[in-house]
Design a protein around this motif. Sequence first.
Motif, short mmCIF file in Angstrom:
data_model
loop_
_atom_site.label_atom_id
_atom_site.label_comp_id
_atom_site.label_asym_id
_atom_site.label_seq_id
_atom_site.Cartn_x
_atom_site.Cartn_y
_atom_site.Cartn_z
N ARG A 7 0.60 -1.07 -0.03
CA ARG A 7 -0.08 -0.02 -0.04
C ARG A 7 0.87 1.16 -0.05
NH1 ARG A 7 -4.16 -1.81 4.42
NH2 ARG A 7 -5.21 -3.51 3.31
N THR A 8 1.99 1.25 0.63
CA THR A 8 3.09 2.42 0.62
C THR A 8 3.38 2.74 -0.67
OG1 THR A 8 3.69 1.74 3.00
CG2 THR A 8 5.21 3.25 1.79
N VAL A 9 3.82 1.83 -1.44
CA VAL A 9 4.22 2.04 -2.78
C VAL A 9 3.21 2.34 -3.48
CG1 VAL A 9 5.03 0.78 -4.68
CG2 VAL A 9 6.09 0.40 -2.72
N LEU A 16 2.70 10.79 -6.84
CA LEU A 16 3.48 11.28 -7.91
C LEU A 16 2.50 11.63 -8.83
CD1 LEU A 16 6.45 8.91 -7.59
CD2 LEU A 16 6.62 11.46 -7.21
N LEU A 17 1.63 10.73 -9.51
CA LEU A 17 0.75 10.75 -10.45
C LEU A 17 -0.13 11.84 -10.23
CD1 LEU A 17 -0.20 7.20 -11.41
CD2 LEU A 17 1.17 8.88 -12.77
N THR A 18 -0.78 12.44 -9.12
CA THR A 18 -1.53 13.37 -8.74
C THR A 18 -0.59 14.75 -8.80
OG1 THR A 18 -2.85 12.08 -7.36
CG2 THR A 18 -2.71 14.72 -7.18
N THR A 19 0.59 14.68 -8.35
CA THR A 19 1.52 15.82 -8.69
C THR A 19 1.61 16.23 -9.96
OG1 THR A 19 2.63 15.32 -6.54
CG2 THR A 19 3.61 16.77 -8.13
N MET A 20 2.01 15.16 -11.02
CA MET A 20 2.29 15.35 -12.33
C MET A 20 0.99 16.14 -13.16
SD MET A 20 4.60 12.27 -13.85
CE MET A 20 4.68 11.19 -12.48
N ILE A 21 -0.25 15.40 -12.83
CA ILE A 21 -1.55 16.16 -13.33
C ILE A 21 -1.79 17.44 -12.63
CG2 ILE A 21 -4.08 15.48 -13.45
CD1 ILE A 21 -3.42 12.61 -13.62
N SER A 22 -1.64 17.78 -11.61
CA SER A 22 -1.88 18.95 -10.78
C SER A 22 -0.96 20.12 -11.50
CB SER A 22 -1.72 19.15 -9.48
OG SER A 22 -2.47 17.86 -8.87
N GLY A 23 0.09 19.69 -12.05
CA GLY A 23 1.06 20.66 -12.55
C GLY A 23 0.78 21.22 -13.78
N LEU A 24 -0.26 20.23 -14.52
CA LEU A 24 -0.75 20.84 -15.70
C LEU A 24 -1.80 21.99 -15.57
CD1 LEU A 24 -1.48 17.27 -17.50
CD2 LEU A 24 0.19 19.18 -18.06
N VAL A 48 7.72 13.45 -1.07
CA VAL A 48 7.17 12.58 -0.09
C VAL A 48 6.83 11.39 -1.06
CG1 VAL A 48 5.39 12.12 1.37
CG2 VAL A 48 6.60 14.51 1.40
N GLY A 49 6.25 11.62 -2.05
CA GLY A 49 6.03 10.29 -2.70
C GLY A 49 6.89 9.45 -3.47
N PHE A 50 7.79 10.34 -3.61
CA PHE A 50 9.18 9.59 -4.29
C PHE A 50 9.84 8.55 -3.37
CE2 PHE A 50 13.62 9.13 -5.11
CZ PHE A 50 13.67 8.84 -6.39
N VAL A 51 9.82 9.23 -2.15
CA VAL A 51 10.34 8.44 -0.91
C VAL A 51 9.61 7.34 -0.56
CG1 VAL A 51 10.98 8.59 1.62
CG2 VAL A 51 11.83 10.34 0.07
N MET A 52 8.19 7.52 -0.52
CA MET A 52 7.08 6.59 -0.02
C MET A 52 7.55 5.32 -1.15
SD MET A 52 3.88 8.31 1.25
CE MET A 52 2.93 6.88 1.38
N THR A 53 7.67 5.58 -2.53
CA THR A 53 7.70 4.96 -3.64
C THR A 53 8.75 3.72 -3.51
OG1 THR A 53 5.94 5.97 -4.57
CG2 THR A 53 7.45 4.38 -6.05
N PHE A 54 9.88 4.30 -3.49
CA PHE A 54 11.10 3.81 -3.69
C PHE A 54 12.22 3.38 -2.39
CE2 PHE A 54 10.47 6.01 -7.72
CZ PHE A 54 10.27 4.85 -8.47
#
Length: 58
Positions: A7-9, A16-24, A48-54
């Motif tokens: 779930r953390t990943v 990360l996906l939300t951040t990329m879409i929000s940037g648009l 934070v999303g990068f750290v949680m994912t990797f």
Amino acid sequence: MGKHPQRTVFYGTLMLLTTMISGLFVRDLPWLALRVAAYIGLFVIAAVGFVMTFRDYS
């Protein structure tokens, strides 16, 4: 949040996906100061999303 490793990943990837879409949408904001503040906030969320994912791949 995210005690289960899979779930953390998932949550990190979702952030990360939300951040990329929000940037648009942030790029169309009318004031430069508001855009800068929004991009800084998005950068923090992406970090934070990068750290949680990797975090388990070190």
